[in-house]
Design an enzyme around this catalytic site. Structure first.
Site, PDB file in Angstrom:
ATOM      1  CB  ILE A 180      -4.884  11.899 -52.791  1.00  0.00           C
ATOM      2  CG1 ILE A 180      -4.698  10.441 -53.223  1.00  0.00           C
ATOM      3  CG2 ILE A 180      -4.097  12.169 -51.511  1.00  0.00           C
ATOM      4  CD1 ILE A 180      -3.261  10.077 -53.560  1.00  0.00           C
ATOM      5  CG  ASP A 202      -0.820  24.120 -65.983  1.00  0.00           C
ATOM      6  OD1 ASP A 202      -0.119  23.285 -65.368  1.00  0.00           O
ATOM      7  OD2 ASP A 202      -1.191  23.953 -67.158  1.00  0.00           O
ATOM      8  CG  ASN A 244      -2.300  15.760 -53.242  1.00  0.00           C
ATOM      9  OD1 ASN A 244      -2.004  14.571 -53.132  1.00  0.00           O
ATOM     10  ND2 ASN A 244      -3.385  16.167 -53.898  1.00  0.00           N
ATOM     11  CE1 TYR A 249       4.122  11.025 -60.512  1.00  0.00           C
ATOM     12  CE2 TYR A 249       4.860   8.818 -59.934  1.00  0.00           C
ATOM     13  CZ  TYR A 249       4.093   9.939 -59.657  1.00  0.00           C
ATOM     14  OH  TYR A 249       3.292   9.958 -58.528  1.00  0.00           O
ATOM     15  CE  LYS A 295       5.041  12.606 -57.626  1.00  0.00           C
ATOM     16  NZ  LYS A 295       4.291  13.575 -56.798  1.00  0.00           N
TER      17      LYS A 295
END
Length: 262
Positions: free
Chosen positions: A22, A59, A86, A150, A154
């Site tokens: 992406i 990182d 992103n 995750y 998010k």
């Protein structure tokens, strides 16, 4: 509408995770709109295939290194006009698969690192009086589709973006969120080699009947970041082929099966 309508000539854009599937499309899309791109990723080698004005390597899981790299960049070049956050990472898991280490890893990359990267930029944008951020979150932050750690990270990203929109809007900073569903990148290739029929189980959940493309995610990011969306902030835009609009599989399996015959 042509790309030139988005009027990003001369604007500086920082794109994290620029070396990925992406990310590379985001770089090309914003460059085509006239922007000057700074790309970031874990290593400089991951950015070798991209034509970038500036390259940064850090990182995200190391918040101190991330924050220091961004602060140094701002000191030398000023705050970017636009940030596309992103970069991210996940593993396929259910609740019973989550360990303390997995949870900490997901939070470190997908939430803590995102904060460490963007907080100094938001402050600099607010001092300047302008700026636009687009966070690439996930449909996992809106509803449960697996990957609990995750998903939590998010969802936290969405809350953080809304906080910026509300508390820094008066300083000219806009913030919006894109929540992609499954995106057809090269990450699917090895999975489809292992199971050529995998999409037979995936696609019936998507009203459009297909995965979205990286370009479709990039198009949404370009719009939200640009002056064309100057009155939009604090929004969450699913780019998900209709996944979060409703349960197509339920409609097909339950209501379709209940339909009278003849």
């Amino acid at each position: 509408m042509t790309v030139s309508a988005f009027q990003l000539e001369g604007k500086s854009v920082l794109i994290s995770g620029a070396g990925g599937g992406i990310g590379a499309v985001l770089v090309r899309t914003f460059a085509d709109a006239g922007a000057q791109i700074t790309g970031t990723d874990q290593t400089l080698a991951m950015l070798d295939h991209l034509d970038l004005e500036q390259k940064l390597a850090f990182d995200l899981s190391d918040v101190d290194v991330t924050s220091a790299a961004i602060r140094a960049h701002i000191e030398h070049f000023g705050a970017p006009d636009i940030v596309i956050s992103n970069a991210g990472y996940t593993r396929a898991e259910r609740l019973e698969d989550v360990t303390d280490a997995n949870w900490q890893s997901e939070m470190a990359i997908n939430l803590n690192g995102v904060y460490a990267m963007t907080a100094p930029i938001v402050d600099a944008m607010a001092r300047r009086g302008s700026g636009s951020l687009v966070f690439i979150s996930s449909v996992n932050g809106l509803a449960h589709y697996g990957n609990p750690a995750y998903a939590a990270a998010k969802a936290g990203m969405i809350a953080y973006a809304k906080a910026i929109a509300v508390e820094r809007g008066g300083s000219g900073v806009r913030t919006n969120v894109i929540c992609p569903g499954s995106v057809r990148t090269s990450a699917w290739d090895h999975r489809l080699v292992e199971n050529p029929h995998l999409l037979d189980n995936v696609l019936p959940h998507y009203p459009l009947g297909r995965l979205v493309t990286p370009q479709e995610v990039a198009n949404a990011a370009l719009f939200l970041a640009s002056p064309m969306a100057s009155g939009i902030t604090g929004t969450v835009v699913p780019v998900d082929g209709g996944l979060t609009a409703g349960n197509l599989r339920f409609v097909s399996d339950v209501l379709g099966a209940a339909r009278p015959q003849g």
